[in-house]
Scaffold this motif. Structure first.
Motif, PDB file in Angstrom:
ATOM      1  N   ARG A 193     -34.228 -24.040-130.887  1.00 25.61           N
ATOM      2  CA  ARG A 193     -35.646 -24.389-130.943  1.00 25.61           C
ATOM      3  C   ARG A 193     -35.965 -25.574-130.048  1.00 25.61           C
ATOM      4  N   GLU A 253     -36.370 -24.361-126.546  1.00 26.69           N
ATOM      5  CA  GLU A 253     -37.656 -23.707-126.367  1.00 26.69           C
ATOM      6  C   GLU A 253     -38.808 -24.699-126.424  1.00 26.69           C
ATOM      7  N   ASP A 254     -38.666 -25.774-127.216  1.00 22.15           N
ATOM      8  CA  ASP A 254     -39.726 -26.782-127.361  1.00 22.15           C
ATOM      9  C   ASP A 254     -39.110 -28.162-127.151  1.00 22.15           C
ATOM     10  N   ARG A 276     -39.786 -31.273-129.384  1.00 18.39           N
ATOM     11  CA  ARG A 276     -39.084 -31.386-130.653  1.00 18.39           C
ATOM     12  C   ARG A 276     -37.856 -32.298-130.517  1.00 18.39           C
TER      13      ARG A 276
END
Length: 312
Positions: A30, A33-34, A37
């Protein structure tokens, strides 16, 4: 010659293992992808580390100061603020605080006055040897304080000039403090004074003011963040100084010993008992003036340290 056949379950097991990711693998995927974060996670980790390493010692001082009986725990079983009153009963702690505040204030004013003149010369005037002389001044700040102690001690105790005895006086502390902390102030003020447009100073001189008048009426007011930064850093450094404070005085309140000497006297106050709670309470009281100063001047300090980082 026989040929080995591929096991059809190999691909299935690989896919199952790939699907059964752990929580760390899921978070990494994640984060890829981001990226925001990951940035937030690093910020929280850094903030937690800062709080634990910086604020926890102050919390533990408070725990030691208010815990009766000496049985310390992360969460105190009882609270007793009597140690804060004992600080002023055992020794003349107010006089020690006054000594530190007086020495820090006088040194800061003296340093800012001379550093402003030097910063104006280095930042706004052109003369041969300016850069080597500036490097020489900065090199002084890298010398250890112990290198200056012996000649200064002989000088201030009257061994060189019998009429010059400054031991146990503010002069024996203000002069070494000024020489140690002035190079940094000169460097800070040189950077700020050099950024002031020449047109502003020329306009002031057209009105009839001198260079010295332009410095105090135009240059210094426009460089308020830099002046505040140099002043606060000098004040804090002098307030917390230990080496010359311990060696240039006898440690008594009337000998102009700063607050470091008071904390040492608190340690010696209990001859047949441990005085950890009183020492912790004294340390907390000693930190309060500097903490209040930083809170009040934090905006100026931040703007002074970051000014000039970006050039438009």
């Amino acid at each position: 010659m026989t040929t080995s056949q591929e096991d059809p379950t190999v691909g299935t097991d690989f896919e199952e293992r790939d699907l059964k990711r752990g929580p760390v693998q899921e978070w990494v995927n994640r984060a890829i992808e981001d990226p925001e974060r990951a940035y937030r996670a690093m910020f929280y980790v850094a903030m937690l580390f800062f709080m634990v390493t910086t604020l926890f010692p102050f919390y533990w001082l408070l725990v030691v100061a208010v815990t009766p009986g000496g049985s310390y725990a992360l969460v105190p079983s009882g609270v007793n603020f009597a140690a804060f009153g004992d600080v002023f009963e055992r020794i003349d702690f107010l006089r020690y605080m006054f000594n530190s505040l007086f020495l820090a204030t006088v040194t800061t004013v003296f340093v800012l006055l001379l550093a402003s003149l030097a910063g104006y010369v280095f930042g706004r005037l052109e003369f041969p040897g300016r850069r080597p002389l500036m490097l020489l001044i900065l090199a002084i700040s890298y010398f250890p304080p112990a290198a200056f102690f012996l000649p200064l001690y002989r000088l201030f105790t009257g061994n060189i000039f019998p009429w010059l005895e400054l031991y146990n006086t503010p002069g024996a502390l203000v002069l070494p403090f000024s020489s140690l902390f002035m190079p940094l102030s000169i460097f800070i003020l040189t950077t700020f004074y050099g950024q002031i447009p020449d047109g502003l100073e020329e306009a002031a001189r057209v009105e009839g003011t001198t260079r010295l008048g332009a410095l105090f009426r135009v240059i210094i007011p426009l460089s308020a963040p830099g002046v505040a930064t140099a002043g606060v850093l000098t004040f804090i450094a002098v307030y917390n100084e230990f080496f010359f404070s311990f060696l240039m005085t006898d440690g008594g309140a009337t000998d102009w010993a700063p607050i470091v000497g008071g904390l040492i006297q608190l340690q010696r106050a209990g001859q047949f008992e441990t005085t950890f709670s009183v020492m912790a309470a004294g340390s907390i009281i000693a930190v309060l003036p500097v903490a209040i100063l930083v809170v009040v001047a934090q905006e100026k300090i931040v703007s002074g340290l970051t000014s000039g980082a970006l050039k438009e």
